[in-house]
Design an enzyme around this catalytic site. Structure first.
Site, PDB file in Angstrom:
ATOM      1  N   GLY A 229       3.464 -11.186   6.088  1.00  0.00           N
ATOM      2  CA  GLY A 229       3.208  -9.847   5.562  1.00  0.00           C
ATOM      3  C   GLY A 229       4.244  -9.399   4.569  1.00  0.00           C
ATOM      4  O   GLY A 229       3.923  -8.775   3.549  1.00  0.00           O
ATOM      5  N   ASP A 230       5.507  -9.713   4.828  1.00  0.00           N
ATOM      6  CA  ASP A 230       6.582  -9.295   3.931  1.00  0.00           C
ATOM      7  C   ASP A 230       6.463  -9.974   2.571  1.00  0.00           C
ATOM      8  O   ASP A 230       6.563  -9.333   1.519  1.00  0.00           O
ATOM      9  CB  ASP A 230       7.940  -9.630   4.558  1.00  0.00           C
ATOM     10  CG  ASP A 230       8.217  -8.813   5.804  1.00  0.00           C
ATOM     11  OD1 ASP A 230       8.584  -7.635   5.663  1.00  0.00           O
ATOM     12  OD2 ASP A 230       8.062  -9.343   6.913  1.00  0.00           O
ATOM     13  N   THR A 231       6.282 -11.290   2.577  1.00  0.00           N
ATOM     14  CA  THR A 231       6.239 -12.020   1.313  1.00  0.00           C
ATOM     15  C   THR A 231       4.975 -11.707   0.527  1.00  0.00           C
ATOM     16  O   THR A 231       5.008 -11.584  -0.702  1.00  0.00           O
ATOM     17  CB  THR A 231       6.366 -13.528   1.573  1.00  0.00           C
ATOM     18  OG1 THR A 231       7.601 -13.778   2.249  1.00  0.00           O
ATOM     19  CG2 THR A 231       6.349 -14.310   0.270  1.00  0.00           C
TER      20      THR A 231
END
Length: 401
Positions: free
Chosen positions: A169-171
């Protein structure tokens, strides 16, 4: 065109964000030549002290802060926010991950920044976006994966939902933030639209990953929403991870009628009875488990290299399930330089994914890993704000930078 300059040479980015998702927006822009100025507290960003480390240095910081110039400024102090507003006047793109409430309290809202710099592109990264009832709720990419339904779709059928083993999700948020920044820059520079506020939630990029699953479900019908099915698809078979005779794994996805026809021939199961059950999509979906077991049994009779060679010859999409060491020595990865081994004076060698996609004339590049705290204070403050050595020393003595 100067191939060494990067496609985004001339774009200046101010990165005041922290942790993993938002900073990667600036990282990806920097990979393609943007001048990224990273602002962190005088004591250093928290990311320097969490996650994987080697010899007392953060490996994640080295990756996420690559290609950036690093300065310090205490944004919790009014003097620091005054400096921030001055810096905003000198940049094209601002990346942050502060909540709307914090920005309001700091007098650092989009309206304030837009008044200072009408051409500014402000990329705001947050778990749920800057509007709606959850606008101020904290979170991370992990929450986004769960909230947007990806976690529900991950895991074995009948088993509990599972998170991915990477910060997906972050990347993914970083990628979408970069896209938003570039689209807004094009609108400003080519179509004369002026600056824009790019509101990037962490959960909406996950919804994009879920696009085909969303589209295939009829919310007005009687069928329940789709559920996790292990490594398989309820709408296509065979598609799974299979164990080979040498206790390794391959990934196979051959779901068209012609692909299944060739798979049945390889397995010696292409008689009239098997063709009746598996040759057409509607028929084989009704016999999903049986076909999956048939493929698994065939794969289990061959070594990984042998199975892949046979399947490639038969034009069946297949790949080995690589671990990281396997990736480093893979001929395709090495031919395309898909992984860059970055030298660091404390960490030694740090493998990083080479910037993608590959541009023919101005490919992205990793020029240096994340720098030490305040490494570029003197040059940035002098160039952007006109500070001399006395002003720099004063700000340092006062703890502002």
């Amino acid at each position: 065109m100067n191939p060494g300059a990067g496609a985004l040479a001339g774009v200046r980015v101010l990165d005041i964000s922290s942790f993993l998702a938002a900073p990667q927006v600036a990282t990806f822009l920097g990979d393609f030549g943007a001048d990224v100025i990273k602002v962190e507290p005088p004591s250093g960003e928290a990311l320097r002290r969490i996650g994987a480390a080697r010899n007392g240095e953060s490996l994640v910081w080295a990756m996420v802060s690559r290609n950036k110039r690093v300065i310090t400024c205490d944004l919790n102090r009014s003097e620091g926010r005054d400096i921030l507003r001055q810096l905003v006047a000198e940049v094209d793109v601002l990346v942050h991950n502060y909540s709307p409430t914090v920005l309001q309290r700091w007098d650092c809202t989009w309206d304030r920044f837009h008044a200072i710099n009408p051409g500014l592109i402000m990329v705001s990264v947050s778990p749920y976006g800057h509007t709606g009832p959850l606008a101020d709720r904290p979170g991370a990419g992990t929450m986004a994966e769960a909230f947007a339904g990806l976690t529900h779709m991950t895991g074995e059928a009948g088993g509990p939902p599972m998170l991915t083993s990477i910060p997906l999700g972050d990347t993914l948020t970083g990628v979408y933030g970069m896209i938003g920044a570039l689209v807004a820059c094009y609108g400003r520079d080519v179509n004369g639209l002026g600056g824009q506020h790019v509101d990037v939630s962490m959960y909406e990029p996950i919804l994009t990953l879920m696009g085909s699953t969303l589209a295939a479900w009829d919310p007005d019908g009687d069928d329940p929403p789709p559920a996790r099915f292990g490594s398989r698809l309820a709408t296509g078979v065979p598609r799974n991870i299979y164990r080979t005779a040498d206790n390794r794994y391959l990934c196979l996805s051959g779901t068209t009628d012609r692909q299944v026809e060739r798979i049945l021939a390889l397995a010696g199961r292409d008689g009239p009875g098997d063709r009746a059950k598996f040759a057409r999509m509607a028929d084989r979906l009704a016999h999903n488990d049986e076909l999956d077991t048939l493929v698994g049994d065939w794969v289990a009779q061959h070594s990984l290299d042998e199975a892949i060679a046979i399947l490639v010859e038969a034009r069946i999409p297949v790949a080995p399930v690589n671990d990281l060491s396997g990736l480093l020595v893979d001929a395709q990865v090495r031919a395309r330089n898909s992984i860059t081994l970055v030298a660091h004076n404390v960490l030694g060698t740090v493998p990083m994914a080479t910037p993608a996609p590959v541009l023919s004339e101005t490919p992205g590049a990793i020029r240096h890993p994340g720098p030490p705290v305040g490494a570029h204070n003197a040059e940035v403050y002098a160039a952007l704000l006109g500070w001399d050595t006395h002003r720099l020393a004063q700000a340092q003595a006062e703890g502002i930078i």
